[in-house]
Each structure stands twice: as C-alpha cells, then as structure tokens.
Design a protein around this motif. Structure first.
Motif, PDB file in Angstrom:
ATOM      1  N   LEU A  38      37.959  33.696  37.594  1.00 45.93           N
ATOM      2  CA  LEU A  38      37.390  34.405  36.545  1.00 45.93           C
ATOM      3  C   LEU A  38      38.489  34.231  35.389  1.00 45.93           C
ATOM      4  CD1 LEU A  38      35.381  37.439  37.404  1.00 45.93           C
ATOM      5  CD2 LEU A  38      34.586  35.199  36.882  1.00 45.93           C
ATOM      6  N   ARG A  40      39.379  36.065  32.662  1.00 51.21           N
ATOM      7  CA  ARG A  40      40.155  37.169  32.240  1.00 51.21           C
ATOM      8  C   ARG A  40      41.456  37.210  33.287  1.00 51.21           C
ATOM      9  NH1 ARG A  40      39.809  43.215  33.432  1.00 51.21           N
ATOM     10  NH2 ARG A  40      41.873  42.890  33.037  1.00 51.21           N
ATOM     11  N   ASP A 114      44.722  47.318  36.285  1.00 55.34           N
ATOM     12  CA  ASP A 114      43.373  47.291  36.099  1.00 55.34           C
ATOM     13  C   ASP A 114      42.295  47.855  36.915  1.00 55.34           C
ATOM     14  OD1 ASP A 114      41.365  46.295  33.897  1.00 55.34           O
ATOM     15  OD2 ASP A 114      40.386  45.487  35.569  1.00 55.34           O
ATOM     16  N   ARG A 115      42.425  47.622  38.350  1.00 48.58           N
ATOM     17  CA  ARG A 115      41.579  48.041  39.447  1.00 48.58           C
ATOM     18  C   ARG A 115      42.451  49.167  40.226  1.00 48.58           C
ATOM     19  NH1 ARG A 115      38.890  42.329  41.539  1.00 48.58           N
ATOM     20  NH2 ARG A 115      37.671  42.230  39.991  1.00 48.58           N
ATOM     21  N   ASP A 166      34.948  47.221  44.122  1.00 47.44           N
ATOM     22  CA  ASP A 166      35.738  47.216  43.112  1.00 47.44           C
ATOM     23  C   ASP A 166      35.438  48.768  42.389  1.00 47.44           C
ATOM     24  OD1 ASP A 166      37.064  47.267  40.469  1.00 47.44           O
ATOM     25  OD2 ASP A 166      36.430  45.418  39.766  1.00 47.44           O
ATOM     26  N   ASN A 168      36.104  50.016  39.707  1.00 46.88           N
ATOM     27  CA  ASN A 168      35.787  49.970  38.331  1.00 46.88           C
ATOM     28  C   ASN A 168      34.103  49.796  38.149  1.00 46.88           C
ATOM     29  OD1 ASN A 168      38.560  49.990  37.608  1.00 46.88           O
ATOM     30  ND2 ASN A 168      38.563  48.144  36.974  1.00 46.88           N
ATOM     31  N   TRP A 206      31.205  40.105  42.240  1.00 46.21           N
ATOM     32  CA  TRP A 206      30.924  39.809  40.540  1.00 46.21           C
ATOM     33  C   TRP A 206      30.516  38.367  40.314  1.00 46.21           C
ATOM     34  CZ3 TRP A 206      31.343  43.861  37.036  1.00 46.21           C
ATOM     35  CH2 TRP A 206      32.524  44.962  37.330  1.00 46.21           C
ATOM     36  N   ASN A 236      29.371  43.302  33.296  1.00 49.97           N
ATOM     37  CA  ASN A 236      30.596  42.499  32.460  1.00 49.97           C
ATOM     38  C   ASN A 236      29.771  40.822  32.303  1.00 49.97           C
ATOM     39  OD1 ASN A 236      30.202  40.792  35.364  1.00 49.97           O
ATOM     40  ND2 ASN A 236      32.358  40.696  35.181  1.00 49.97           N
ATOM     41  N   GLN A 263      31.156  42.369  29.212  1.00 51.81           N
ATOM     42  CA  GLN A 263      32.405  43.103  29.229  1.00 51.81           C
ATOM     43  C   GLN A 263      33.497  41.870  29.363  1.00 51.81           C
ATOM     44  OE1 GLN A 263      35.316  46.035  31.853  1.00 51.81           O
ATOM     45  NE2 GLN A 263      33.338  45.629  32.441  1.00 51.81           N
ATOM     46  N   ASP A 264      34.309  41.613  28.534  1.00 52.01           N
ATOM     47  CA  ASP A 264      35.641  40.721  28.629  1.00 52.01           C
ATOM     48  C   ASP A 264      35.671  39.846  27.678  1.00 52.01           C
ATOM     49  OD1 ASP A 264      36.487  41.834  31.306  1.00 52.01           O
ATOM     50  OD2 ASP A 264      35.391  40.450  32.369  1.00 52.01           O
ATOM     51  N   LYS A 284      38.403  43.909  26.341  1.00 56.48           N
ATOM     52  CA  LYS A 284      39.832  44.640  26.664  1.00 56.48           C
ATOM     53  C   LYS A 284      40.953  43.686  26.437  1.00 56.48           C
ATOM     54  CE  LYS A 284      37.827  45.347  30.919  1.00 56.48           C
ATOM     55  NZ  LYS A 284      37.954  45.812  32.234  1.00 56.48           N
TER      56      LYS A 284
HETATM   57  C1  BGC Z   1      37.451  44.056  35.458  1.00 54.23           C
HETATM   58  C2  BGC Z   1      36.804  43.507  34.490  1.00 54.23           C
HETATM   59  C3  BGC Z   1      35.924  42.204  35.251  1.00 54.23           C
HETATM   60  C4  BGC Z   1      35.531  42.263  36.661  1.00 54.23           C
HETATM   61  C5  BGC Z   1      35.438  41.114  37.571  1.00 54.23           C
HETATM   62  C6  BGC Z   1      36.887  44.339  37.052  1.00 54.23           C
HETATM   63  O1  BGC Z   1      37.684  45.138  37.680  1.00 54.23           O
HETATM   64  O2  BGC Z   1      38.056  45.505  35.057  1.00 54.23           O
HETATM   65  O3  BGC Z   1      37.118  43.334  33.411  1.00 54.23           O
HETATM   66  O4  BGC Z   1      35.040  41.555  34.496  1.00 54.23           O
HETATM   67  O5  BGC Z   1      36.509  43.363  37.550  1.00 54.23           O
HETATM   68  O6  BGC Z   1      36.752  40.463  37.330  1.00 54.23           O
END
Ligand code: BGC
Length: 351
Positions: A38, A40, A114-115, A166, A168, A206, A236, A263-264, A284
């Motif tokens: 991915l 990001r 982030d996570r 995850d 999040n 995801w 996302n 998102q991203d 982000k």
């Molecule tokens: C991140 C997202 C991302 C997703 C998949 C999440 O933990 O915060 O920005 O899209 O993971 O990688």
C-alpha cells in the motif's frame, strides 16, 4: 528461543554501550512497517528514514509484507542489532506482546506508529492521526453533500470498513457511522443491504480485491433491479478502489457514480477524484506524522518526556499519544494540498 534472544540482547546492548562510549556513534532507531503493497506505508517509511537520518540517527527500516511472523522476527533483529528505540506500525496490533516484552526487558522504548499496539503493557507512546475524526470527516461530508438536515431523501448508502485486526478500522467506522446514524434512524439514509455491523462490512487486510468482491455481491443482490445507489462510505482508499472497480464493472461511469469516500489520498484515488470517480478522501500527511514521531524519538533519547495530547486505551493501559489532524481533500483542494505542498508532483497525478 526467548532466553537465547535475551542473552544475545544483553551482549549486543553491552557492546553497543561500549561503542557509544568509545566513539560518538549515531544512535540506531528501528522502524517496522507493515507492507510495501500500500502506497502510504512506503511514504511513511521513506519519510521516517529521511527525517530520522536528518536528525542524526541511524535507521533500520523494515517492511513485513503484511506477515505477522515476519514482523516479529524483524523486531527481534532490530533489538539484536542494537536499536535504542522502536517505531512499530503493526500488521495485527494485538499480536506483538511477546516480542515487545523483549524490548521492555532490554530497556528499549516502543512507539506505536499510526496503528495502536493493543493487549500489551509493552508500549510506551503512540503517534497517529485523530482516527475517530477521520470517520467524522467522511460522515460529515455526506451530511453536507446531501444536505441531510433539510433534504427528505431517502438516499441509499452502503458501508465498507477496514481490517478487523487494525484498531484504527473500528474508529474510522465508528466516527462515520455515529455521524450518519441520526439520518439512518430518521429514514433519510437507507442501507439497502441491511449491512451496518462493523464485523459484516469489514475488509480483512484492507484488500481492494476483497472490498470489490463484497460490493459485487451487494450490487447483484440488492441493486440489480435498478434500485439507485447514492453513497458508498468507504473507510480508506484501498477499499474505495475496490468498490469503485466493482461499480465500474456494474456499469457506472463518472456521470452517475455514487458518492464514494476514502482516506489517504493515494495516487490512484487522487486520479479518481480528478476523473470524477471518487468524491473525497482524507489527507493524512505522512510528513507530519513522521516529523512528530522524530520529535518523540529525539526527546526519548535525550531523556525528555515527549509531548502528548491524547490517550488511547489499548485493553491493558492508556497509551500516551500524539494525535495529528486529518484534513478533508477533494477535487477542489487537491492541487494545493498535494501538489503545491510537494507531496506529489503534477506528473504523478497526470493520466
Ligand atoms: C491507516 C490508514 C490505511 C489503512 C490501510 C490504517 O491503519 O491508518 O491510513 O489506509 O491502515 O493500510
């Protein structure tokens, strides 16, 4: 095995202390990232590396190909190689307690990146974006775009959330769903499939393909009779991409595409926003998150208590956290947000 690793760790730490004493060796920071698949995370990884190196640290950056066992052994190696702080963006936030215990034993502080790292006392800090806030931005966009305060509707909506492992993912979904629930309750929004539980709308790992396959089923099951689909609330960009592909295969075009959130601001999704296929994304800026994390690493290594502005409960403890602010993005502001700021070049976003 655990014992052997601990003994080796003590040896390595003593050696690295000697090294630090004899020369001014750069302190080493381990950065564990989940995957390169991915976009990001590649950006997070390279921003972290560049900014940590600029701050004078040596960096051990690893990507784990979305495989938990790989990430565990990468973290073990970081400890063996003398890393003095670990920055971990987990694959499964609840699966690292044992290896993080080795870090604790070795006196190596751990920052969840982030996570959230869940179900463990072996984490010191967390840097992230306001994850519930990300979902609220997506939900509020739908409220505004369809003028749900005044309009009668009903508008038909389907939800696609992220990976259940995850932390999040649940927060993104809750932020969006809580914002939209009053309008669902009022009958202004209708979830035709009836699928509103996080576990049901979640997308393991995801994956775009998984989100696409689920949307294929929803379209054939509930919309083949011509029922109008107005909104696809996707948590996302990777899930939004799968949903968009499914809609295109079903016959939708930029002219009649349902409103899709994301998102991203991944490149593919930003191109889709420009082409009128995706309505919005949440930006982000990984440079901001990396910068904040580098400040935290530097403070820790200088014996200072890092600044925090939030806490996240991880099931075992409240983790002192720093929340960065997510930003709304669409076709009207992407140029300023993404191109003028130097995040992408105009060429990257060209056809
Ligand atoms: C991140 C997202 C991302 C997703 C998949 C999440 O933990 O915060 O920005 O899209 O993971 O990688």
């Amino acid at each position: 095995m655990k014992k052997l690793v601990s003994i080796l760790l003590v040896l390595v730490l003593s050696l690295s202390l000697l090294t630090v004493a004899s020369a001014e060796a750069a302190k080493k920071v381990g950065v564990a990232m989940p995957t390169q698949s991915l976009q990001r995370w590649n950006q997070d990884g390279s921003n972290m590396k560049a900014q940590l190196e600029a701050a004078g640290f040596e960096v051990d950056l690893q990507y784990a190909n979305n495989d938990v066992a790989t990430q565990v052994s990468q973290i073990e190696n970081m400890l063996l190689n003398g890393c003095e702080v670990l920055v971990v963006a987990s694959i499964d936030g609840g699966a690292l307690d044992t290896v993080l215990g080795l870090a604790k034993e070795a006196g190596v502080p751990v920052i969840a990146y982030d996570r959230l790292l869940t179900g463990t006392a072996n984490v010191d800090y967390y840097t992230t974006f306001d994850n519930y806030g990300v979902g609220q931005i997506q939900g509020q966009y739908i409220v505004d775009r369809f003028d749900l305060e005044n309009a009668e509707g009903p508008f038909n909506i389907e939800f696609t959330a992220g990976s259940p492992d995850d932390n999040n993912a649940g927060l993104f979904f809750a932020g969006a769903f809580d914002t939209l629930k009053p309008y669902i309750d009022a009958g202004k929004l209708v979830v035709v499939s009836g699928q509103t539980e996080f576990e049901v709308v979640a997308t393991p790992a995801w994956k775009s393909e998984t989100a696409q396959a689920r949307m294929d089923n929803i379209l054939t099951g509930f919309y083949a009779d011509g029922t109008k689909l107005d909104i696809c609330l996707c948590s996302n960009d990777s899930t939004a991409l799968g949903v968009t592909n499914s809609l295109i295969n079903f016959g939708f075009t930029a002219e009649n595409m349902p409103v899709i959130t994301g998102q991203d601001c991944d490149v593919a999704n930003t191109k889709n926003m420009i082409a009128g296929l995706q309505a919005m994304s949440v930006f982000k800026d990984t440079r901001t998150l990396a910068a904040q994390t580098v400040v935290m690493v530097t403070d820790i290594l200088n014996g200072k208590t890092p600044e925090t502005n939030a806490t996240y409960a991880n099931g075992v403890m409240d983790v002192p956290s720093y929340n960065c602010t997510p930003v709304f993005a669409d076709v009207n502001n992407y140029a300023e947000l993404l191109v003028e700021s130097g995040y992408y070049t105009a060429e990257q976003l060209a056809e």
